[in-house]
Design a protein around this motif. Sequence first.
Motif, PDB file in Angstrom:
ATOM      1  N   GLU A 106      54.996  68.983  97.807  1.00 13.00           N
ATOM      2  CA  GLU A 106      54.455  70.306  97.495  1.00 13.00           C
ATOM      3  C   GLU A 106      55.422  71.061  96.598  1.00 13.00           C
ATOM      4  OE1 GLU A 106      53.676  72.285 101.125  1.00 13.00           O
ATOM      5  OE2 GLU A 106      51.944  71.029 101.650  1.00 13.00           O
ATOM      6  N   LEU A 107      54.847  71.768  95.601  1.00 12.87           N
ATOM      7  CA  LEU A 107      55.618  72.585  94.668  1.00 12.87           C
ATOM      8  C   LEU A 107      55.251  74.052  94.874  1.00 12.87           C
ATOM      9  CD1 LEU A 107      55.022  70.487  91.407  1.00 12.87           C
ATOM     10  CD2 LEU A 107      56.862  70.195  93.077  1.00 12.87           C
ATOM     11  N   SER A 108      56.056  74.928  94.338  1.00 12.59           N
ATOM     12  CA  SER A 108      55.756  76.362  94.361  1.00 12.59           C
ATOM     13  C   SER A 108      55.965  76.942  92.976  1.00 12.59           C
ATOM     14  CB  SER A 108      56.653  77.089  95.369  1.00 12.59           C
ATOM     15  OG  SER A 108      58.018  77.014  94.981  1.00 12.59           O
ATOM     16  N   ASN A 109      55.140  77.975  92.654  1.00 12.37           N
ATOM     17  CA  ASN A 109      55.241  78.664  91.371  1.00 12.37           C
ATOM     18  C   ASN A 109      54.636  80.059  91.533  1.00 12.37           C
ATOM     19  OD1 ASN A 109      54.952  79.650  88.732  1.00 12.37           O
ATOM     20  ND2 ASN A 109      54.643  77.603  87.884  1.00 12.37           N
ATOM     21  N   PRO A 110      55.446  81.091  91.849  1.00 13.65           N
ATOM     22  CA  PRO A 110      54.916  82.446  92.042  1.00 13.65           C
ATOM     23  C   PRO A 110      54.181  82.976  90.818  1.00 13.65           C
ATOM     24  CG  PRO A 110      57.171  82.282  92.845  1.00 13.65           C
ATOM     25  CD  PRO A 110      56.890  81.009  92.108  1.00 13.65           C
ATOM     26  N   GLU A 111      54.658  82.673  89.626  1.00 16.23           N
ATOM     27  CA  GLU A 111      53.993  83.158  88.424  1.00 16.23           C
ATOM     28  C   GLU A 111      52.589  82.577  88.310  1.00 16.23           C
ATOM     29  OE1 GLU A 111      56.442  82.212  85.142  1.00 16.23           O
ATOM     30  OE2 GLU A 111      58.042  83.631  85.674  1.00 16.23           O
ATOM     31  N   LEU A 112      52.422  81.327  88.691  1.00 11.76           N
ATOM     32  CA  LEU A 112      51.107  80.709  88.642  1.00 11.76           C
ATOM     33  C   LEU A 112      50.165  81.362  89.649  1.00 11.76           C
ATOM     34  CD1 LEU A 112      49.235  78.560  87.516  1.00 11.76           C
ATOM     35  CD2 LEU A 112      50.184  76.936  89.162  1.00 11.76           C
ATOM     36  N   GLN A 113      50.665  81.690  90.835  1.00 13.27           N
ATOM     37  CA  GLN A 113      49.840  82.364  91.826  1.00 13.27           C
ATOM     38  C   GLN A 113      49.360  83.713  91.307  1.00 13.27           C
ATOM     39  OE1 GLN A 113      52.505  82.399  95.168  1.00 13.27           O
ATOM     40  NE2 GLN A 113      51.819  80.400  95.922  1.00 13.27           N
ATOM     41  N   GLN A 114      50.245  84.455  90.609  1.00 15.80           N
ATOM     42  CA  GLN A 114      49.847  85.736  90.038  1.00 15.80           C
ATOM     43  C   GLN A 114      48.825  85.544  88.931  1.00 15.80           C
ATOM     44  OE1 GLN A 114      50.642  88.865  91.057  1.00 15.80           O
ATOM     45  NE2 GLN A 114      49.130  89.515  89.515  1.00 15.80           N
ATOM     46  N   SER A 115      49.014  84.494  88.115  1.00 19.81           N
ATOM     47  CA  SER A 115      48.068  84.244  87.026  1.00 19.81           C
ATOM     48  C   SER A 115      46.691  83.868  87.563  1.00 19.81           C
ATOM     49  CB  SER A 115      48.599  83.147  86.104  1.00 19.81           C
ATOM     50  OG  SER A 115      48.603  81.890  86.766  1.00 19.81           O
ATOM     51  N   VAL A 116      46.635  83.268  88.742  1.00 20.60           N
ATOM     52  CA  VAL A 116      45.338  82.964  89.360  1.00 20.60           C
ATOM     53  C   VAL A 116      44.615  84.259  89.709  1.00 20.60           C
ATOM     54  CG1 VAL A 116      44.221  81.969  91.391  1.00 20.60           C
ATOM     55  CG2 VAL A 116      45.999  80.692  90.200  1.00 20.60           C
ATOM     56  N   GLN A 117      45.350  85.225  90.281  1.00 27.15           N
ATOM     57  CA  GLN A 117      44.753  86.512  90.600  1.00 27.15           C
ATOM     58  C   GLN A 117      44.277  87.223  89.326  1.00 27.15           C
ATOM     59  OE1 GLN A 117      44.099  87.586  93.642  1.00 27.15           O
ATOM     60  NE2 GLN A 117      45.057  85.776  94.567  1.00 27.15           N
ATOM     61  N   ASP A 118      45.120  87.192  88.295  1.00 27.04           N
ATOM     62  CA  ASP A 118      44.729  87.817  87.037  1.00 27.04           C
ATOM     63  C   ASP A 118      43.501  87.138  86.444  1.00 27.04           C
ATOM     64  OD1 ASP A 118      46.909  89.450  87.368  1.00 27.04           O
ATOM     65  OD2 ASP A 118      48.208  88.323  85.976  1.00 27.04           O
TER      66      ASP A 118
END
Length: 419
Positions: A106-118
């Motif tokens: 498993e990987l993590s990417n906070p910026e990607l999570q925010q881009s999903v919301q956007d």
Amino acid sequence: MVDIARPATVAKKKKIKRALMATSALVVIILITVGVSRLKPAAPGVDRAAVWVDTVKRGPMLRLVRGSGTLVPEDIRWINTTTQGRVERILLRPGATVTATTVILELSNPELQQSVQDGRLGHQSALAAYENRKAELERTLLQQQSELASIETQYNNSALNLEAQEELLKDGLVSQLQVKQIRSQTADLKNRLSISQRQFENTKNGIKSQLGPQEAEVAQRRAQYELRVQQLDNLKVRAGMAGVLSQVPVEVGQTIGPGTNLARVADPTRLKAEVRIAETQTKDIRIGQVAEVDTRNGIIQGRVLRIDPASTGGTVGVDISLDGALPPGARPDLSVDGTITLEKLPDVIKVGRPAFGQENSTVMLFKLDGNGEAHRVQVRLGRTSVNEIEILEGLQPGDQVILSDMSAQDAYDRIRLNQ
């Protein structure tokens, strides 16, 4: 006492005798010297147990070439990432059995999570704008439809009135001017009805084209949002195929970029042999030739599957497909020996392959004479195999020759074999 003089003939005889004796001695010395010079030098001795002696035979010969290599999977999948991330957890290690949906790490990417919301909000905004524009166009269409219905009703009423007035004109009950006015009104309503109908059709047909930009915007925002969602889901790295996990070249906490290989999965039930064969022995190898692969635990039959187009380090890579069942212990990267059958020669004169001697060359070999000695003879070699070579000239079936390296005896044409 009186000396008696010897006759001159006696002295002369003695001189002749001494000359003859000297000549004879000289002749004997010369004969001995010539005899000794004609004697062959003593042959050097070699222990028979220290050399390899083989007998020349006649019969069939299989032309074989052999090489070493490893077993490799036919189906291999490298799993990489499409986005940047940080390794949070490694759930499985090499050797684990996986399916296509098994999560390996498993990987993590906070910026990607925010881009999903956007992306989700952008899609919803574009969809709302589309629905609003669609409602406006539908309202406009309804208004035009209402106007069209009103004009159509007015036209129908005017046409009925005109028809009635014309009947009354025939009976002289109305004036001709009144009928002309009604006829003009009817014609005007008919023209307005035609124009209104065309306007309604144009508006109706133009709704799709006017909604096109909004539909494209919605599709673009939806694609961007779905891509972000897919990238977010890809942070859970899955195997993608059934098999065995063979490599995980990353560690927890490591930051990786797009395209980085995260794991390798292989199908251990479908293996092939990759062997390296000396480039001088590959000229007769062809796709489809019969081969054998020795895994140390068993021999598997196979066929030549692929030949490298280029040589590397003096060898050429050859892939061999495995037709039979895999023996116990067969697994990827297992060291194996591959033997390829080039052809079967039905009737040739052959002998074991000497230490030095290439295909279609001429060499000097020591042939045994049966009296404990071996004499050097010239032999012309033909086609080769792994352990045998064809004899074209110089030896006959039944001859015994030394195949060991005899370079230390290059100065001698014969040697003595010590038992």
